[in-house]
Motif scaffolding. Structure first.
Motif: not given
Length: 385
Positions: A31-36, A40-43, A112-114
């Motif tokens: 889960i942590g890897s997926g969230v990171a 990262a991709l969205r930013v 973008s990071l916000g």
């Protein structure tokens, strides 16, 4: 554009999360890897599109400043990666280092990071580091079959909610995709970018909004740092102006203008467009003291002194600033702390004072970015219903 970016990032996040979970044998690491990965991709994607957008548009007027070298009033121009003075060549920041702090990509990366994305990224990294102590995940877990909570022989129904409004501008995706609401045209509507449609009613004896005033209003709203699902900022303002044959007088110093607002709105705005389109009425203002404007907070009507065409050594006419102020009352309504005004920016009580408040405050921008346009129960139920 927005849903494609979200889908692409989500797919990568799911794949990475699954692979990490199976290899590490720990659900929380996955889960942590997926969230990171997702954040990262969205930013990265948001930074790319914001950089492309703002590089071509130049900087906000609120970000303008005087050149410390020659005193010239400057702001970043279209095509400039960094703020630069055309007169003397002064460039913001120190050589080389300026690219890591003042350049358009870096500025847009920070935006973008916000706060929320940064928090989620930190949470994902914390899970990746600390999750090995939380136990393992067994992929043989029995997930069971369909649930029938109420025992009616059918699986539980999913509540899909009401019509979708992706960009939060009060217009459903269906309405914006078709470009009309019950036959009333909404030209250039975009379901991924906030649109504000207004009808300006000009009372008899009042000068209509000039082309320059309409252009100023569109630019003011386009420059507002309000986020959208397509990663571009701003609000697209669409103006229709209607000349009336009768004089409209309003005592703007009254405590309540609700009856007058309702009468004006129901009488003037086409029925099919009500509670989708906002009305700005330019009137002969009376009262002691004379107040330049009043707007429903929230609501769909703003009443403005139509004779306030003076500029007072600023780039906008007074009524341009008052229209912006009152329309923001319409779409913002009340802030979370119960207030209607801010201490700075367009929603101060005196936005036009000395021309110092012609920008959107962080408080207002954050409210509109997170909540979209406020709905008015009074208008929805009593006026448009």
């Amino acid at each position: 554009m927005y849903w494609r970016q979200t889908l692409l990032s989500s797919l990568f996040a799911v794949v990475v999360g699954y692979l990490v979970s199976t290899q590490q044998g720990n659900l929380f690491v996955g889960i942590g890897s997926g969230v990171a990965v997702y954040i990262a991709l969205r930013v990265m994607i948001a930074t790319f599109f914001r950089t492309r957008y703002w590089l071509s548009r130049g900087g906000h007027k609120s970000q303008s400043r005087s050149c410390p070298n020659c005193g010239q009033y400057i702001r970043r121009q279209s095509g400039n990666w960094i703020l630069r003075c055309k007169r003397c060549g002064w460039t913001a920041g120190f050589p080389i280092l300026r690219w890591f702090y003042h350049s358009v990509p870096v500025v847009q990366f920070r935006r973008s990071l916000g706060g929320k994305r940064l928090l989620l990224l930190v949470l994902g990294l914390v899970l990746m580091v600390s999750a090995p102590t939380m136990g393992t995940f067994n992929f043989d877990t029995d997930l069971g079959g369909p649930t029938d909570t109420d025992g009616d022989g059918s699986t539980d129904e999913v509540d899909l909610g009401g019509p979708t409004d992706t960009d939060g501008d009060g217009l459903t995706d269906e309405v914006e995709s078709t470009g009309n609401v019950d036959g009333y045209p909404l030209p250039e509507a975009d379901q991924d970018h906030k649109d504000l449609y207004i009808r300006v009613y000009v009372g008899n004896g009042i000068e209509p909004l000039t082309d320059q005033e309409k252009a100023d209003l569109r630019e003011i709203w386009a420059d507002m740092p309000v986020s959208n699902q397509n990663d571009a900022e701003g609000i697209d303002l669409h103006i229709t102006q209607v000349q009336l044959s009768q004089t409209i007088t309003a005592k703007l110093s009254n405590e309540s203008l609700r009856d007058q607002e309702e009468q004006i709105y129901k009488q003037r705005v086409p029925e099919t467009a009500q509670c989708s389109v906002y009305a700005v009425v330019l009137v002969d203002a009376t009262g002691d003291p004379v107040i330049s404007g009043r707007g429903a907070s929230p609501g769909y009507v703003s009443i403005v002194d139509g004779h306030a065409t003076q500029r007072y050594n600023t780039e906008y006419t007074v009524r341009t600033t008052i229209i912006t102020h009152e329309l923001l009352h319409n779409v913002v309504g009340r802030f979370e702390d119960g207030s209607y005004h801010t201490s700075e920016g367009w929603l101060t009580r005196t936005p036009g004072e000395h021309g110092t408040q012609f920008y959107m405050s962080d408080k207002t921008a954050s409210h509109l970015s997170e909540n979209g346009f406020s709905e008015s129960e009074y208008f929805e139920n009593e006026v448009c219903g």
